[in-house]
Write an enzyme that holds these catalytic residues in place. Structure first.
Site, PDB file in Angstrom:
ATOM      1  N   HIS A 186       0.857  -1.185   0.000  1.00 35.21           N
ATOM      2  CA  HIS A 186       0.000   0.000   0.000  1.00 35.21           C
ATOM      3  C   HIS A 186       0.892   1.234   0.000  1.00 35.21           C
ATOM      4  CE1 HIS A 186      -3.310   2.650   0.658  1.00 35.21           C
ATOM      5  NE2 HIS A 186      -2.897   3.018   1.859  1.00 35.21           N
ATOM      6  N   ASP A 188       1.599   5.342  -0.930  1.00 33.69           N
ATOM      7  CA  ASP A 188       0.990   6.635  -1.192  1.00 33.69           C
ATOM      8  C   ASP A 188       1.466   7.157  -2.541  1.00 33.69           C
ATOM      9  OD1 ASP A 188      -0.586   6.923   1.053  1.00 33.69           O
ATOM     10  OD2 ASP A 188       1.099   7.564   2.283  1.00 33.69           O
ATOM     11  N   ASP A 258      -7.730   0.999   2.473  1.00 34.26           N
ATOM     12  CA  ASP A 258      -7.473   2.063   3.448  1.00 34.26           C
ATOM     13  C   ASP A 258      -8.497   3.187   3.501  1.00 34.26           C
ATOM     14  OD1 ASP A 258      -5.919   2.804   5.586  1.00 34.26           O
ATOM     15  OD2 ASP A 258      -4.542   4.031   4.408  1.00 34.26           O
ATOM     16  N   ASP A 395       1.746  -1.205   4.498  1.00 32.69           N
ATOM     17  CA  ASP A 395       2.173   0.056   3.894  1.00 32.69           C
ATOM     18  C   ASP A 395       3.648  -0.033   3.480  1.00 32.69           C
ATOM     19  OD1 ASP A 395      -0.332   0.963   4.523  1.00 32.69           O
ATOM     20  OD2 ASP A 395       0.302   2.197   6.224  1.00 32.69           O
ATOM     21  N   HIS A 538      -7.071   9.169  -0.072  1.00 36.58           N
ATOM     22  CA  HIS A 538      -7.776   9.001   1.194  1.00 36.58           C
ATOM     23  C   HIS A 538      -7.065   9.644   2.381  1.00 36.58           C
ATOM     24  CE1 HIS A 538      -5.195   5.416   0.593  1.00 36.58           C
ATOM     25  NE2 HIS A 538      -4.927   5.576   1.881  1.00 36.58           N
TER      26      HIS A 538
END
Length: 1105
Positions: A186, A188, A258, A395, A538
């Site tokens: 995950h 960003d 998420d 993450d 998000h």
């Protein structure tokens, strides 16, 4: 000649109808004179009295009948007039005409047609909101689930939020357990992996072999509460187009681990984009527990309005607390953590339970397999099939080669042992998420039945709680300044996309013009799409980023708005020029058109004029762009430096206009700048022209002002305007327009009552402000969580507010200046849509507060009980129920574009221009959280409080409508269009003095408005596949047919449209495709007519040549 004869025939018909109606009225008014014998004085008196009463009664009946006849006559005439207008404009079955033949360059009708008295709505279009259908036998409606749940939080043992899971060893004897371990990371936004050519070729090979999969494929993993569906579509389309150009893959499965709660809107968009499956994670722990106990964690997610299965998408809900490795292999995180081999001793990450993983060896593999298989089996007991999916990631995982080796080598040893021992009855392997869904589909079909054994679920998964009373309803409002900026960028992007595409088509029609900056504008559009897409992340639009990250987001949003203004200006410049050969573009010079940014970021403290306005006023042309698909009458506001100004159309006809003050503070008006507001009439997607000039007399009317302040001194500093400061300030304040009258308190200036003039009904609607604090417990409110210290406390200012009443010919308003809020109620004096609602503007400043949240509350006499309705992503309406068994913060829900309450006879709708959290905690009330200032972190990963508050404007429209009871609930057509106008205002551009000599002409691309229920979501240029980055000759046309409720009056709505059963004709040739252009749909051949089902969003490829 034929058209002239038709006008003659219809004109004669109108005349005959009027004469015949008057004849009927006169005939009905003839009173029968009763003849009675005269038999004596007293008896005569009695008889005469009796006759008088009888005649009065008959007369009353006749008057009532006359009123009905007049009303019917007005409707007949209005309908005939509409028919004449339709003949004149050659409008039939929703034909708007965007093809070359209908793209007219020249003057449109001097005044748009007056709105019909009765809005023509096809009776079949009303069936959608009245049909009721039974849910499937195995169907689950989430509102019903909430009724069932007790929302307790018993300790479930190793699975804290669940229950103990048991199984029999022989359960898999007949059918082995299939385990798909799915590595995932995950990340960003900002991570890149295709910059190196060798790396790119290797990765492309993995894609082709099915060993690597891109899920969802959007620009980001978006928030699903605050994001508008325009932005959700745009970021998904941008991501899919990037993948098509750079990777050549088409995602099949959505992956959303998420976002803080999940919306069925996202499920619908993924389905329309051609995806078959999706996965979700952050769902209320009590709902997860219930779904696990009922084995409904795998389901077909169906839209509320769908009576069949056309919107179904297969969905997997992860059952446990998180998407990290400790919470994905099974119910016991202490054991699962031991199988996250990145946490091997010596690494940077360890297990919180202090039992580290062990490298798998021949000596321990049997024991470790038994431990892991036990978790796999227990997890599988929560599902209906013997196929289980085990995510393996977290993450920012798999960023180093070491972790790839650690996970692969150890798990492969475990899999080899499992698969080589048939007595274990398990088949374990690495796989992609689509591998798992393919196996699930195969297993979930009952032999011989060809029907899925999985349940059908409808509804949404808000509001999310991860433990205890920790409800994530705070982020619905956090950082509202940026939520507003997001919506402004959306409006600008849509406006620029459409006008740019129309310009490209127009250039093709008039011949190629190398001087138009098509490539540069395409670059600016692409950058804006990606910045808007980035902000849908998000942790972006949610307001849950660190301060420095939020500043970067804001900078990107603002720069994109400025760039889009340039695209709009360039396009408008070309389109309104009569002589196209006179067009020139010099990037080193300021353009001859200028868009006034003050309109979008005004803080009621403007002291300077727009950048392109001269110091001294001179005659000026103003180009007004209507970005909506409806012919429109709306108020346009620009800033001038003299109060002596008049406005005329480009044909010299005067336009209603009003000059108002620009305020330096609550009682001091600027002497350098003035606000000029005028009523503009602009065709759908068109450009109108207006002339501003100085006027010695007979110009725009100046507003009149009344000031009040209870028990305090009042000094007003202003020139050029009439000012009144009454001595007796006890009488309620009142303003009105042709549709509405409102009364406000003389003490606070806040609204107390509202009257609808059409039927004379009067309702109590009070505006109030209130404070929420945060709990005294260890866990407190933060960017994510809303943990109040109880019910809200009424806002009580330390000093009496200044109340300013503005009365004018174009608008009237009441402005109250409190310490923390400047609150304005405005009524527009127009016959169009904007005259039907009360505009509410709040300028909020809580920068000096400590752990406070400020709310605006509407308290009305609407008997809504515990029911209310909020929208989801501006796309659909979700019924809500306020539940006493839940804590206060659990009863707040996201409001992206509207919320409403209703009783059998009335609906009160609050339309919003920014996403905020909303609730209806008491019958008859609606409230929204306006801003939040929180001094601490809420321990959800941000690591800071929310202390970067700004002075934040928020805009709403309040709509009161009479209704008839109906089984389902959808917005009215009026509220749909009102929301459209609120979020997509007219855009005004001043023409520079140097360009005044150019010959300009209005631009009218459509022959008429689109049908009332058809929304043009976007007309988005498609990038050319050739080098250079310019646009191709194609565009993506995205349309949405809105579902609406016919249980409202269709009289005097101000709408200039009709409904056509979803039929639209815009282009000569269109090709239906999936939402994001990835797939050509069934029956995807070229066609002219579009026919949409209610609520449907569809995309078409269109040629701009």
């Amino acid at each position: 000649m034929k058209l002239s004869r038709q006008f003659t025939v219809f004109g004669s018909a109108i005349f005959c109808v009027v004469i015949f109606s008057l004849y009927l009225m006169l005939d009905h008014l003839q009173l029968d004179h009763t003849k009675s014998p005269n038999n004596g004085g007293d008896k005569l008196q009695n008889v005469s009295f009796s006759i008088s009463l009888g005649q009065l009664s008959i007369l009353q009946d006749k008057i009532d009948r006359l009123e009905r006849l007049l009303s019917e006559n007005n409707e007949i005439i209005a309908n005939i007039r509409d028919s004449v207008i339709n003949l004149k404009e050659s409008v039939k079955d929703g034909r708007g005409g965007l093809d070359g033949g209908n793209m007219s360059q020249g003057p449109y009708l001097e005044l748009l047609a007056s709105p019909p008295l009765v809005l023509p709505i096809d009776s079949q279009d009303c069936q959608f909101a009245t049909r009721e259908f039974s849910k499937p036998a195995d169907g689950v409606q989430l509102l019903d689930v909430y009724d069932l749940l007790t929302f307790d939080n018993h300790d479930g043992g190793v699975w804290k939020q669940g229950f103990d899971i048991t199984y029999q060893e022989n359960e898999w004897d007949s059918e082995p357990l299939q385990v798909f371990v799915v590595p995932h990371s995950h990340n960003d936004p900002g991570k890149q992996f295709l910059h190196n050519r060798c790396c790119k070729m290797f990765i492309l090979d993995l894609f082709e072999q099915g060993q690597l999969e891109i899920t969802t494929g959007g620009w980001v993993m978006p928030d699903e509460a605050n994001s508008h569906y325009f932005a959700l579509i745009d970021q998904l389309l941008e991501g899919h187009q990037w993948l098509e150009r750079n990777v050549g893959v088409k995602p099949q499965t959505g992956w959303a681990v998420d976002p803080f709660g999940h919306s069925p809107t996202q499920a619908y968009l993924l389905k329309q984009a051609g995806l078959a499956n999706m996965l979700i994670q952050r769902v209320h722990y009590s709902v997860k527990k219930h779904f696990a106990s009922q084995k409904t964690l795998e389901f077909f997610w169906r839209q509320n309005w769908d009576p069949a299965s056309s919107t179904d998408i297969l969905c997997h809900m992860m059952p446990f607390y998180s998407y990290d490795v400790p919470h994905t292999c099974g119910p016991d995180p202490k054991i699962c953590c031991q199988f996250d081999f990145k946490r091997l001793p010596g690494g940077r990450v360890s297990c919180p339970w202090r039992v580290p993983p062990q490298p798998i060896t021949d000596g321990n593999v049997q024991q470790r397999v038994q431990m892991l298989l036990d978790q796999y089996r227990k997890k599988s007991k929560l599902f209906r099939t013997k196929v289980v999916m085990v995510p393996l990631g977290d993450d920012f995982r798999y960023a180093e080669a070491l972790e790839w080796d650690q996970q692969f080598q150890n798990y492969q040893k475990l899999f080899d042992y499992m698969n080589s021992h048939p007595e274990l009855h398990v088949k374990a392997q690495f796989g992609t998420i689509t591998d798992y869904f393919n196996a699930l589909r195969k297993s979930a079909i009952d032999p011989g039945h060809a029907s899925a054994s999985l349940p059908v679920v409808s509804g949404d998964f808000f509001t999310y709680a991860d433990r205890d009373d920790h409800y994530w309803s705070g982020y619905f409002t956090s950082r509202p300044f940026y939520k507003r900026l997001d919506r402004v960028l959306e409006s600008h992007l849509r406006a620029a996309e459409i006008l740019y595409s129309l310009t490209l088509a127009n250039i093709q029609r008039f011949g190629k013009l190398n001087d138009f900056p098509a490539v540069e504008n395409n670059r600016l559009l692409t950058e804006a799409r990606r910045n808007l897409g980035l902000f849908q992340h998000h942790d972006a639009i949610t307001g849950t980023g660190k301060d420095m990250v939020v500043i970067d987001y804001g900078t990107r949003l603002f720069h994109s708005i400025l760039n889009l203004n340039q695209v709009i200006v360039n396009s408008a410049h070309w389109l309104v020029l009569k002589d196209k050969s006179a067009y020139s573009h010099n990037p080193s010079k300021v353009d001859q058109f200028c868009l006034d940014m003050c309109l979008y970021f005004q803080t009621y403290q403007i002291k300077t004029l727009a950048a392109c306005t001269n110091r001294y006023f001179s005659p000026r042309s103003v180009v007004v762009y209507n970005p909506t698909e409806q012919d429109r009458t709306s108020v346009v506001t620009v800033y001038v430096n003299t109060p002596h100004v008049c406005v005329i159309t480009d044909h010299g006809h005067p336009v209603p206009a009003q000059v108002s003050a620009v305020w330096d503070d609550s009682t001091t008006a600027s002497t350098e700048a003035f606000q000029l507001s005028f009523v503009a009439q602009v065709p759908a997607l068109g450009l109108g022209l207006y002339q501003l000039s100085t006027a010695v007399s007979g110009g725009a009317e100046t507003a009149e002002y009344v000031f009040l302040r209870q028990g305090g001194e009042l000094s007003v500093n202003m020139k050029h305007f009439t000012v009144n400061i009454p001595q007796d300030a006890s009488t309620p304040l009142s303003i009105h327009n042709p549709h509405i009258q409102i009364w406000s308190s003389p003490t606070t200036g806040l609204m107390e009552r509202l009257k609808l003039k059409e039927n004379g009904s009067e309702h109590q609607i009070k505006v109030e402000f209130a404070w929420y604090g945060t709990t005294s417990n260890r866990d407190k409110s933060g960017a994510y969580l809303f943990l109040p210290d109880g019910e809200a406390k009424m806002y009580s200012p330390a000093r009496s507010p200044v109340i300013r009443v503005t009365k004018g010919s174009v608008f009237s308003e009441i402005t109250t200046t409190f310490d923390h809020v400047t609150h304005t109620l405005r009524l527009y004096n127009v016959q169009g849509v904007e005259g039907q609602a009360v505009e509410i503007c709040n300028l909020v400043d809580i920068r000096r507060e400590f752990n406070h949240e400020i709310a605006m509350r509407l308290a009305s006499d609407v008997d809504s009980k515990d029911r209310f309705f909020t929208d989801l992503n501006g796309f659909q309406i979700q019924p809500r129920r306020t539940m006493a068994k839940l804590p206060l913060q659990a009863n707040f829900y996201p409001m992206t574009s509207m919320a409403y309450i209703q009783d059998p006879g009335t609906r009160l709708t609050l339309l919003t221009a920014q996403s905020l959290g909303s609730a209806s905690l008491v019958s008859g009330q609606l409230e929204v959280i306006m801003d939040r200032r929180l001094n601490q972190d809420d321990n959800r990963g941000l690591g800071q409080g929310v202390l970067d508050n700004k002075v934040t404007p928020s805009t709403f429209r309040l709509l009161l409508e009479k209704r008839k009871p109906s089984p389902l609930s959808y917005p009215s057509l009026l509220s749909h269009v009102s929301s459209l106008y609120l979020n997509h205002p007219l855009i005004s551009m001043a023409v520079s003095t140097e360009a005044q000599s150019l010959s300009l002409s209005a631009f009218t691309p459509l022959a008429s408005s689109l049908p009332c229920d058809i929304h043009l979501v976007n007309l988005r240029s498609i990038q050319s596949k050739e080098d250079g980055g310019g646009p191709s000759d194609e565009a993506a046309l995205i349309l949405h047919r809105k579902g609406f409720d016919c249980a409202f009056s269709n009289r005097n709505t101000g709408l200039l449209c009709a409904t056509t059963q979803g039929k639209v004709n815009l282009f000569q040739s269109i090709i239906p495709v999936s939402l994001t252009l990835m797939h050509t749909t069934e029956g995807g051949s070229s066609k002219e007519e579009i026919r949409l089902k209610p609520m449907e969003i569809s995309t078409y490829r269109v040629q701009l040549t």
